[in-house]
Design a protein around this motif. Structure first.
Motif, mmCIF file in Angstrom:
data_model
loop_
_atom_site.group_PDB
_atom_site.id
_atom_site.type_symbol
_atom_site.label_atom_id
_atom_site.label_comp_id
_atom_site.label_asym_id
_atom_site.label_seq_id
_atom_site.Cartn_x
_atom_site.Cartn_y
_atom_site.Cartn_z
ATOM 1 N N VAL A 13 0.836 -1.203 0.000
ATOM 2 C CA VAL A 13 0.000 0.000 0.000
ATOM 3 C C VAL A 13 0.868 1.248 0.000
ATOM 4 C CG1 VAL A 13 -1.703 1.316 1.307
ATOM 5 C CG2 VAL A 13 -1.916 -1.164 1.136
ATOM 6 N N SER A 14 1.908 1.239 0.843
ATOM 7 C CA SER A 14 2.791 2.404 0.945
ATOM 8 C C SER A 14 3.498 2.690 -0.377
ATOM 9 C CB SER A 14 3.839 2.159 2.031
ATOM 10 O OG SER A 14 3.209 1.971 3.271
ATOM 11 N N SER A 15 3.784 1.633 -1.130
ATOM 12 C CA SER A 15 4.546 1.815 -2.365
ATOM 13 C C SER A 15 3.748 2.532 -3.443
ATOM 14 C CB SER A 15 5.011 0.453 -2.895
ATOM 15 O OG SER A 15 3.902 -0.327 -3.291
ATOM 16 N N VAL A 16 2.414 2.464 -3.355
ATOM 17 C CA VAL A 16 1.597 3.147 -4.369
ATOM 18 C C VAL A 16 0.996 4.437 -3.818
ATOM 19 C CG1 VAL A 16 1.053 1.017 -5.556
ATOM 20 C CG2 VAL A 16 -0.478 1.822 -3.759
ATOM 21 N N TRP A 17 1.258 4.722 -2.560
ATOM 22 C CA TRP A 17 0.716 5.941 -1.928
ATOM 23 C C TRP A 17 1.541 7.143 -2.350
ATOM 24 C CZ3 TRP A 17 -3.542 7.528 -0.194
ATOM 25 C CH2 TRP A 17 -3.603 8.642 0.629
ATOM 26 N N PRO A 18 0.909 8.302 -2.533
ATOM 27 C CA PRO A 18 1.640 9.486 -2.993
ATOM 28 C C PRO A 18 2.869 9.803 -2.163
ATOM 29 C CG PRO A 18 -0.702 9.910 -3.029
ATOM 30 C CD PRO A 18 -0.531 8.552 -2.427
ATOM 31 N N GLY A 19 2.828 9.513 -0.866
ATOM 32 C CA GLY A 19 3.971 9.810 -0.014
ATOM 33 C C GLY A 19 5.201 9.014 -0.396
ATOM 34 N N ALA A 20 5.001 7.846 -1.058
ATOM 35 C CA ALA A 20 6.146 7.018 -1.413
ATOM 36 C C ALA A 20 6.841 7.525 -2.666
ATOM 37 C CB ALA A 20 5.688 5.573 -1.607
ATOM 38 N N TRP A 21 6.035 7.966 -3.640
ATOM 39 C CA TRP A 21 6.665 8.409 -4.890
ATOM 40 C C TRP A 21 6.779 9.919 -5.005
ATOM 41 C CZ3 TRP A 21 2.977 11.059 -7.745
ATOM 42 C CH2 TRP A 21 1.645 10.737 -7.479
ATOM 43 N N LEU A 22 6.277 10.636 -3.975
ATOM 44 C CA LEU A 22 6.519 12.080 -3.879
ATOM 45 C C LEU A 22 7.247 12.341 -2.567
ATOM 46 C CD1 LEU A 22 3.132 13.654 -5.075
ATOM 47 C CD2 LEU A 22 5.270 13.531 -6.344
ATOM 48 N N ASP A 23 8.477 11.919 -2.502
ATOM 49 C CA ASP A 23 9.265 12.058 -1.281
ATOM 50 C C ASP A 23 9.455 13.537 -0.949
ATOM 51 O OD1 ASP A 23 11.134 11.951 0.759
ATOM 52 O OD2 ASP A 23 11.942 10.055 -0.028
ATOM 53 N N ASN A 24 9.270 13.855 0.314
ATOM 54 C CA ASN A 24 9.306 15.256 0.746
ATOM 55 C C ASN A 24 10.591 15.983 0.333
ATOM 56 O OD1 ASN A 24 6.954 14.601 1.853
ATOM 57 N ND2 ASN A 24 7.548 14.842 3.995
ATOM 58 N N GLN A 25 11.710 15.272 0.384
ATOM 59 C CA GLN A 25 12.978 15.967 0.139
ATOM 60 C C GLN A 25 13.132 16.414 -1.306
ATOM 61 O OE1 GLN A 25 16.444 13.408 0.463
ATOM 62 N NE2 GLN A 25 15.158 11.580 0.190
ATOM 63 N N TYR A 26 12.334 15.849 -2.222
ATOM 64 C CA TYR A 26 12.438 16.223 -3.629
ATOM 65 C C TYR A 26 11.309 17.167 -4.066
ATOM 66 C CZ TYR A 26 15.601 12.234 -3.611
ATOM 67 O OH TYR A 26 16.602 11.370 -3.322
ATOM 68 N N LEU A 27 10.444 17.501 -3.130
ATOM 69 C CA LEU A 27 9.285 18.306 -3.505
ATOM 70 C C LEU A 27 9.567 19.792 -3.330
ATOM 71 C CD1 LEU A 27 6.331 16.326 -1.919
ATOM 72 C CD2 LEU A 27 6.964 16.427 -4.312
ATOM 73 N N SER A 28 9.042 20.576 -4.256
ATOM 74 C CA SER A 28 9.018 22.024 -4.067
ATOM 75 C C SER A 28 7.918 22.329 -3.064
ATOM 76 C CB SER A 28 8.726 22.713 -5.400
ATOM 77 O OG SER A 28 7.392 22.446 -5.793
ATOM 78 N N PRO A 29 7.917 23.520 -2.439
ATOM 79 C CA PRO A 29 6.855 23.862 -1.480
ATOM 80 C C PRO A 29 5.464 23.720 -2.075
ATOM 81 C CG PRO A 29 8.649 25.438 -1.334
ATOM 82 C CD PRO A 29 8.969 24.553 -2.499
ATOM 83 N N ASN A 30 5.284 24.093 -3.356
ATOM 84 C CA ASN A 30 3.966 23.988 -3.973
ATOM 85 C C ASN A 30 3.528 22.537 -4.125
ATOM 86 O OD1 ASN A 30 3.685 26.739 -4.175
ATOM 87 N ND2 ASN A 30 4.487 26.853 -6.269
ATOM 88 N N LEU A 31 4.472 21.679 -4.552
ATOM 89 C CA LEU A 31 4.134 20.274 -4.716
ATOM 90 C C LEU A 31 3.880 19.614 -3.363
ATOM 91 C CD1 LEU A 31 6.494 19.018 -7.568
ATOM 92 C CD2 LEU A 31 4.017 19.258 -7.626
ATOM 93 N N GLU A 32 4.624 20.016 -2.358
ATOM 94 C CA GLU A 32 4.417 19.475 -1.018
ATOM 95 C C GLU A 32 3.040 19.864 -0.502
ATOM 96 O OE1 GLU A 32 4.942 17.813 2.805
ATOM 97 O OE2 GLU A 32 5.742 17.391 0.814
ATOM 98 N N CYS A 33 2.655 21.088 -0.754
ATOM 99 C CA CYS A 33 1.322 21.558 -0.360
ATOM 100 C C CYS A 33 0.240 20.750 -1.081
ATOM 101 C CB CYS A 33 1.187 23.048 -0.670
ATOM 102 S SG CYS A 33 -0.337 23.787 -0.096
ATOM 103 N N LEU A 34 0.470 20.479 -2.379
ATOM 104 C CA LEU A 34 -0.480 19.702 -3.167
ATOM 105 C C LEU A 34 -0.579 18.278 -2.641
ATOM 106 C CD1 LEU A 34 -2.339 19.664 -5.659
ATOM 107 C CD2 LEU A 34 -0.350 18.973 -7.014
#
Length: 489
Positions: A13-34
Motif C-alpha cells: 500500500v505504501s509503495s503506491v501511496w503518494p507519499g512514497a513516490w513524492l518524497d518530501n525531500q524532492y518536492l518544491s513547497p507547492n508540490l508538497e502543499c499539493l
C-alpha cells in the motif's frame, strides 16, 4: 514517533501511496502543499497508510479532524452547488446549516476534557490487559481498525436502542435535511462516555494510540456518508457503509428505524440482523419521529431528557422504571424491548412540512459572525486546554454555549431572545476587556469592537421592537429600519 516497520501488505500500500513516490525531500513547497491536500482529501475515505498513522505516545497523534477540515469544506461547497442546481435534491437551508455548525461547536467544546478522561480510563484499564500488542506493528494497526469499527457498531446500537442513549444521540438525527453539514451535528453529552464502549480493547492489549487514531478516522469516514448526491456504489455496498445505507439510518419512517448502525463496515449490520437496504421507490423523510420545532441545538440536546424523566417517573413498578431507561425509546409496558412496530405511512399522505425559520439578511450575517467567533474561541480553548486555568476554560466555554443557545433562540423567535443576547454580549465584553483570551491583540480588539456594536444594536432594538412569537403559521415581526419579516415555514 512514527513506526517504519510494516507487513508486506502495508508495504505494498505504501509503495503506491503518494507519499512514497513524492518524497518530501524532492518536492518544491507547492508540490508538497499539493501532496498534503491530496492526502487530507483521501483521509476522508479512510485512505491512509499504517506507517503515517502509527504513534508511540498520545501526544504525537495529530488532530486529524481539523486536518481534513479544508477538504471537508470544499466537498461541502461542491455538494451545495449540486443541490442548488438540481431539481431532485433538497437545497441547503441557512437555519439548518447554522444549527449543525453550532451543534458541532458545542460538541468540540467538550473534546479536550473528555479526551483527558478517556485517556485516563483507557490507560487504567490497559494495566489489566491479557495481551500486549505492539504499537509499531502493521498487524496491530489493521486489527485495531476492525476492532474500533466493531465497538462503534455496538456503541451506536446502544445509542438507538436504549432510551437513555437515545436521549443524548437524538440531536444527530434532528436535522430534516441530509447533507454533509448534518455530520457535524453531534451530541456533546454522549461524547462524555463514548470511551466506555472501547475499554474492552484495552484489556485485549490494543495500545491507546492505535485506538485513538482509528476512532478519529472512523468518525472522519462517516462525514461523506451524509449526502443525497451519491446514489449507490455497486459492489462496495456489500462491505462498506455508504450514503445509500446511511440515508436509511437517518429516515424517520417505520422501515428505517433501528437499522444500519455501521461506521465503516456494513458487515456488522448484515451479521447481527440490523441491515436494511434503501428502497429507491420510497422517498425518505429525515428527522425524528416526533420532530421538535426548533433549530436551537442546546435545547434539542437536552429536551428529550425531560421526556425520559417523565417516562421513568410514571411507571408503576421499579422494573418498568428500569426498562423505561434501558429499553428502546418506543417501549411501553407490555410491549417488546424496542416497542411495538410503528405503522407504515399510507401512500398518498402528504409529507410533513419542514421547520424552517428565517431571519433578515442582516441578522443572518450577524449570527454567522458570532458563530465563527465562538468557533475560534472554542478552538483556542481546545489547543491550549492544558495551559489554561479552570476558570478561563469554564467562563469561555459558557460563552460559547450561550452563543449557540442565544442564536438558536433568535431563530426560534423566543420572546426572551433579544434581552438574552444583549446580556450575553455585555457580560463577555466586560470579561474579555479585563481578561483577553487570544494571543493576537488585534483579534481581541476586533472581538471587543463587534461585541460593543452588538450591545448597542440590541439595546436600541429593545426600545424600538415589539417581538411577538407565534408557533407554526404566524409571523414574527421585527420593526427596525434594517430588519425584515421573520417567518416560520
Amino acid at each position: 514517533m512514527n513506526a517504519h516497520n510494516s507487513s508486506s501488505f502495508g508495504y505494498l500500500v505504501s509503495s503506491v501511496w503518494p507519499g512514497a513516490w513524492l518524497d518530501n525531500q524532492y518536492l518544491s513547497p507547492n508540490l508538497e502543499c499539493l501532496r498534503n491536500a491530496f492526502a487530507n482529501f483521501a483521509m476522508l475515505f479512510y485512505i491512509v497508510t499504517p506507517n503515517e498513522t502509527k504513534f508511540e505516545t498520545v501526544e504525537e497523534i495529530p488532530d486529524y479532524i481539523m486536518q481534513v477540515a479544508a477538504s471537508a469544506f470544499m466537498l461541502t461547497v461542491v455538494e451545495m452547488v449540486a443541490c442548488s442546481t438540481s431539481a431532485h435534491l433538497s437545497s441547503y437551508r441557512t437555519s439548518d446549516v447554522l444549527a449543525s455548525m453550532s451543534s458541532g461547536i458545542v460538541y468540540l467544546s467538550l473534546a479536550a476534557p473528555s479526551q483527558v478522561a478517556a485517556t485516563y480510563l483507557y490507560q487504567k484499564m490497559y494495566e489489566y490487559r491479557f495481551l500486549t500488542l505492539d504499537w509499531s506493528s502493521s498487524s496491530t494497526w489493521w486489527t485495531a481498525a476492525v476492532a474500533v469499527d466493531f465497538c462503534f457498531y455496538w456503541f451506536h446500537r446502544y445509542a438507538h436502542e436504549t432510551n437513555v442513549g437515545w436521549a443524548s444521540h437524538q440531536i444527530h438525527h434532528s436535522s430534516e435535511q441530509f447533507n454533509l453539514t448534518t455530520s457535524v451535528r453531534q451530541s456533546a453529552l454522549l461524547k462524555l462516555y463514548t470511551v466506555l464502549f472501547y475499554l474492552p480493547l484495552a484489556m485485549l492489549g490494543f495500545p491507546i494510540t492505535s485506538v485513538l487514531v482509528h476512532m478519529q478516522l472512523n468518525v472522519i469516514f462517516q462525514m461523506w456518508l451524509h449526502t443525497d448526491v451519491v446514489s449507490t456504489l455497486g459492489p462496495l455496498e456489500w462491505i462498506f457503509n455508504t450514503p445509500s445505507h446511511h440515508r436509511v439510518h437517518h429516515g424517520s419512517e417505520a422501515w428505517c428505524l433501528d437499522k444500519n448502525y455501521a461506521g465503516v463496515l456494513i458487515i456488522w449490520d448484515r451479521l447481527f440482523g440490523t441491515f436494511q437496504s434503501e428502497v429507491t421507490s420510497r422517498q425518505i423523510v429525515y428527522g425524528l419521529v416526533d420532530q421538535p420545532q426548533s433549530v436551537n441545538p442546546v435545547y434539542i440536546e437536552v429536551v428529550y431528557f425531560q421526556n425520559l424523566y417523565m417516562k421513568f417517573r410514571d411507571q408503576a413498578t421499579w422494573a418498568d422504571s428500569f426498562k423505561s431507561l434501558f429499553f428502546g425509546p418506543g417501549w411501553t409496558p407490555g410491549s417488546p424491548r424496542l416497542g411495538f412496530p410503528l405503522p407504515d405511512q399510507p401512500t398518498g399522505v402528504p409529507k410533513r412540512k419542514k421547520y424552517d425559520p428565517h431571519l433578515s439578511r442582516f441578522l443572518e450575517l450577524y449570527t454567522l459572525i458570532h458563530i465563527v467567533m465562538a468557533f475560534f474561541i472554542q478552538r483556542f480553548l481546545t489547543l491550549h486546554f492544558a495551559s489554561l486555568s479552570v476558570s478561563t476554560v469554564t467562563i469561555n466555554t459558557a460563552f460559547v454555549v450561550s452563543t449557540v443557545f442565544s442564536i438558536g433562540a433568535l431563530y426560534d423567535g423566543w420572546a426572551s431572545a433579544m434581552p438574552m443576547e444583549a446580556l450575553r454580549c455585555i457580560f463577555y465584553f466586560i470579561y474579555s476587556a479585563v481578561y483577553p483570551l487570544l494571543e493576537e491583540d488585534i483579534v481581541n480588539r476586533l472581538i471587543l469592537v463587534f461585541l460593543a456594536f452588538s450591545i448597542v444594536f440590541w439595546i436600541s432594538q429593545s426600545h424600538r421592537t415589539n417581538l411577538k412569537y407565534f408557533h407554526s403559521g404566524f409571523k414574527c415581526l421585527l420593526h427596525y429600519h434594517i430588519s425584515q419579516d421573520i417567518r416560520s415555514n
